[in-house]
Design a protein around this motif. Structure first.
Motif, PDB file in Angstrom:
ATOM      1  N   LEU A   1      47.708  58.660 101.574  1.00 22.90           N
ATOM      2  CA  LEU A   1      48.436  57.466 101.182  1.00 22.90           C
ATOM      3  C   LEU A   1      47.754  56.765 100.019  1.00 22.90           C
ATOM      4  O   LEU A   1      48.408  56.289  99.085  1.00 22.90           O
ATOM      5  CB  LEU A   1      48.541  56.504 102.379  1.00 22.90           C
ATOM      6  CG  LEU A   1      49.217  55.152 102.097  1.00 22.90           C
ATOM      7  CD1 LEU A   1      50.676  55.354 101.739  1.00 22.90           C
ATOM      8  CD2 LEU A   1      49.086  54.227 103.306  1.00 22.90           C
TER       9      LEU A   1
ATOM     10  N   SER B   1      48.918  57.351  94.928  1.00 25.06           N
ATOM     11  CA  SER B   1      49.259  56.017  94.446  1.00 25.06           C
ATOM     12  C   SER B   1      48.563  55.815  93.101  1.00 25.06           C
ATOM     13  O   SER B   1      47.968  56.738  92.548  1.00 25.06           O
ATOM     14  CB  SER B   1      48.797  54.951  95.446  1.00 25.06           C
ATOM     15  OG  SER B   1      47.379  54.843  95.461  1.00 25.06           O
TER      16      SER B   1
ATOM     17  N   THR C   1      49.740  56.393  87.339  1.00 25.58           N
ATOM     18  CA  THR C   1      50.790  57.355  87.668  1.00 25.58           C
ATOM     19  C   THR C   1      51.323  58.042  86.417  1.00 25.58           C
ATOM     20  O   THR C   1      51.911  59.125  86.517  1.00 25.58           O
ATOM     21  CB  THR C   1      51.947  56.656  88.397  1.00 25.58           C
ATOM     22  OG1 THR C   1      52.450  55.576  87.586  1.00 25.58           O
ATOM     23  CG2 THR C   1      51.470  56.079  89.728  1.00 25.58           C
TER      24      THR C   1
ATOM     25  N   ALA D   1      54.589  58.390  93.574  1.00 19.87           N
ATOM     26  CA  ALA D   1      53.468  57.451  93.659  1.00 19.87           C
ATOM     27  C   ALA D   1      53.912  56.027  93.321  1.00 19.87           C
ATOM     28  O   ALA D   1      53.428  55.063  93.930  1.00 19.87           O
ATOM     29  CB  ALA D   1      52.347  57.896  92.721  1.00 19.87           C
TER      30      ALA D   1
ATOM     31  N   TRP E   1      56.676  54.646  94.010  1.00 24.81           N
ATOM     32  CA  TRP E   1      57.409  54.075  95.138  1.00 24.81           C
ATOM     33  C   TRP E   1      56.555  53.976  96.403  1.00 24.81           C
ATOM     34  O   TRP E   1      57.055  53.601  97.464  1.00 24.81           O
ATOM     35  CB  TRP E   1      58.674  54.873  95.408  1.00 24.81           C
ATOM     36  CG  TRP E   1      59.750  54.543  94.405  1.00 24.81           C
ATOM     37  CD1 TRP E   1      59.979  55.135  93.210  1.00 24.81           C
ATOM     38  CD2 TRP E   1      60.704  53.492  94.526  1.00 24.81           C
ATOM     39  NE1 TRP E   1      61.029  54.528  92.562  1.00 24.81           N
ATOM     40  CE2 TRP E   1      61.495  53.522  93.351  1.00 24.81           C
ATOM     41  CE3 TRP E   1      60.991  52.536  95.502  1.00 24.81           C
ATOM     42  CZ2 TRP E   1      62.536  52.619  93.129  1.00 24.81           C
ATOM     43  CZ3 TRP E   1      62.034  51.645  95.281  1.00 24.81           C
ATOM     44  CH2 TRP E   1      62.794  51.689  94.121  1.00 24.81           C
ATOM     45  N   ASN E   2      55.286  54.297  96.303  1.00 24.67           N
ATOM     46  CA  ASN E   2      54.356  54.053  97.388  1.00 24.67           C
ATOM     47  C   ASN E   2      54.118  52.540  97.472  1.00 24.67           C
ATOM     48  O   ASN E   2      53.770  51.912  96.471  1.00 24.67           O
ATOM     49  CB  ASN E   2      53.041  54.785  97.095  1.00 24.67           C
ATOM     50  CG  ASN E   2      52.021  54.656  98.205  1.00 24.67           C
ATOM     51  OD1 ASN E   2      52.087  53.754  99.039  1.00 24.67           O
ATOM     52  ND2 ASN E   2      51.056  55.558  98.226  1.00 24.67           N
TER      53      ASN E   2
ATOM     54  N   SER F   1      51.108  51.215  95.749  1.00 26.09           N
ATOM     55  CA  SER F   1      51.116  51.147  94.291  1.00 26.09           C
ATOM     56  C   SER F   1      51.653  49.809  93.799  1.00 26.09           C
ATOM     57  O   SER F   1      51.165  49.264  92.806  1.00 26.09           O
ATOM     58  CB  SER F   1      51.956  52.294  93.711  1.00 26.09           C
ATOM     59  OG  SER F   1      51.354  53.542  93.938  1.00 26.09           O
TER      60      SER F   1
ATOM     61  N   TRP G   1      57.817  44.936  99.976  1.00 30.82           N
ATOM     62  CA  TRP G   1      57.356  46.040 100.824  1.00 30.82           C
ATOM     63  C   TRP G   1      56.687  45.545 102.108  1.00 30.82           C
ATOM     64  O   TRP G   1      57.043  45.999 103.207  1.00 30.82           O
ATOM     65  CB  TRP G   1      56.401  46.948 100.056  1.00 30.82           C
ATOM     66  CG  TRP G   1      57.024  47.962  99.147  1.00 30.82           C
ATOM     67  CD1 TRP G   1      56.806  48.126  97.810  1.00 30.82           C
ATOM     68  CD2 TRP G   1      57.952  49.001  99.501  1.00 30.82           C
ATOM     69  NE1 TRP G   1      57.527  49.167  97.309  1.00 30.82           N
ATOM     70  CE2 TRP G   1      58.244  49.736  98.333  1.00 30.82           C
ATOM     71  CE3 TRP G   1      58.558  49.377 100.704  1.00 30.82           C
ATOM     72  CZ2 TRP G   1      59.117  50.816  98.325  1.00 30.82           C
ATOM     73  CZ3 TRP G   1      59.431  50.463 100.693  1.00 30.82           C
ATOM     74  CH2 TRP G   1      59.699  51.164  99.519  1.00 30.82           C
TER      75      TRP G   1
END
Length: 276
Positions: free
Chosen positions: A196, A200, A206, A217, A219-220, A223, A255
């Motif tokens: 995880l 990122s 990225t 990455a 959309w992690n 990040s 998020w």
């Protein structure tokens, strides 16, 4: 008439809230006392992210480049702040899983305490520990050459976003600790923490990744927090061409709220179903 109705109608909402807060604080104090009894475990947990900073900042830092220029250690520190919040999930799972396996959680449920006290107290203790870890990392960052270049208000907002991420991840850890018994839960969480983190923008931009991997990455959730903190701290490496990279501060709020909205009800439901 009103006074009599109040006396015979049971506790008010305010009374129940104060009761829940008092019971939650009792559980928090219990967890703090455990730190005093096991200082080695606490110190090891606090020093691990510091060791990561030294390793990446000095051992690998010379080979790293920041898109658009800038010092890699200033690029790195926001990522390490966020990674420290992620590493805390394993500690949460371990504590909750141990209490559940030893029957401590069931004993708490049998006591005349607020039903929310156990999970709320666990959350408060973990947030306190995360705040201490974050403060230690800030000092470590300043010693290795990192600094924030924004206003004090922006710096405070960045710290707030990091703690908001940790708050949401607490509920992930509590749910996993309640739902999965034994060492399997702890092993699974520790195994997922590094993928995880590495998938990122915590350690590298990225933009340096293959296009499809960079999109994943971006959309992690981690990040978004890292990019937002870099922006608020005025550190290099924030921004990007994708929509989510350009709206990092917004998504750093969205998020964690989504994660909390999903896992907090799951935690409550799972806690109520224990022993059935």
């Amino acid at each position: 008439m009103n006074d009599n109705t109040t006396r015979t109608g049971g506790p008010t909402v305010a009374d129940r809230l104060l009761w829940a807060l008092a019971d939650g604080w009792t559980i928090t104090r219990r967890d703090i006392f455990h730190w005093r009894r096991r200082p080695g475990q606490l110190v090891a947990g606090l020093l691990f992210p510091v060791a990561m900073v030294l390793m990446f900042g000095f051992l690998f830092g010379g080979a790293m480049t920041v898109p658009g220029g800038g010092d890699y250690r200033e690029f790195l520190m926001p990522g390490m702040f966020a990674m420290a919040m992620v590493f805390g999930v394993g500690e949460t799972v371990t504590a909750v899983s141990d209490d559940t396996a030893r029957g401590v959680t069931d004993r708490f449920r049998s006591m005349p305490m607020a039903p929310s006290a156990v999970v709320v107290g666990r959350c408060a203790a973990d947030m306190l520990r995360s705040a201490v870890t974050l403060a230690l990392l800030v000092v470590c960052g300043l010693l290795v050459g990192w600094q924030w270049n924004g206003t004090p208000g922006e710096a405070a907002a960045g710290i707030g976003l990091l703690l908001l991420l940790r708050f949401s991840l607490v509920w992930v850890g509590v749910y996993v600790g309640l739902a999965v018994r034994g060492e399997g839960a702890v092993t699974a969480v520790h195994t997922l923490e590094f993928p995880l983190g590495f998938l990122s923008n915590a350690f590298v931009a990225t933009a340096s990744m293959p296009l499809w991997l960079g999109a994943v990455a971006d959309w992690n959730p981690l990040s978004s927090t890292v990019a937002a903190v870099r922006e608020l701290f005025g550190n290099p490496g924030w921004g990007g061409e994708s929509w989510i990279a350009q709206n990092a501060v917004l998504m750093a709020v969205v998020w964690p709220l989504v994660i909390t909205a999903v896992f907090f009800p799951l935690c409550v439901r799972r806690f109520r179903s224990l022993g059935r």
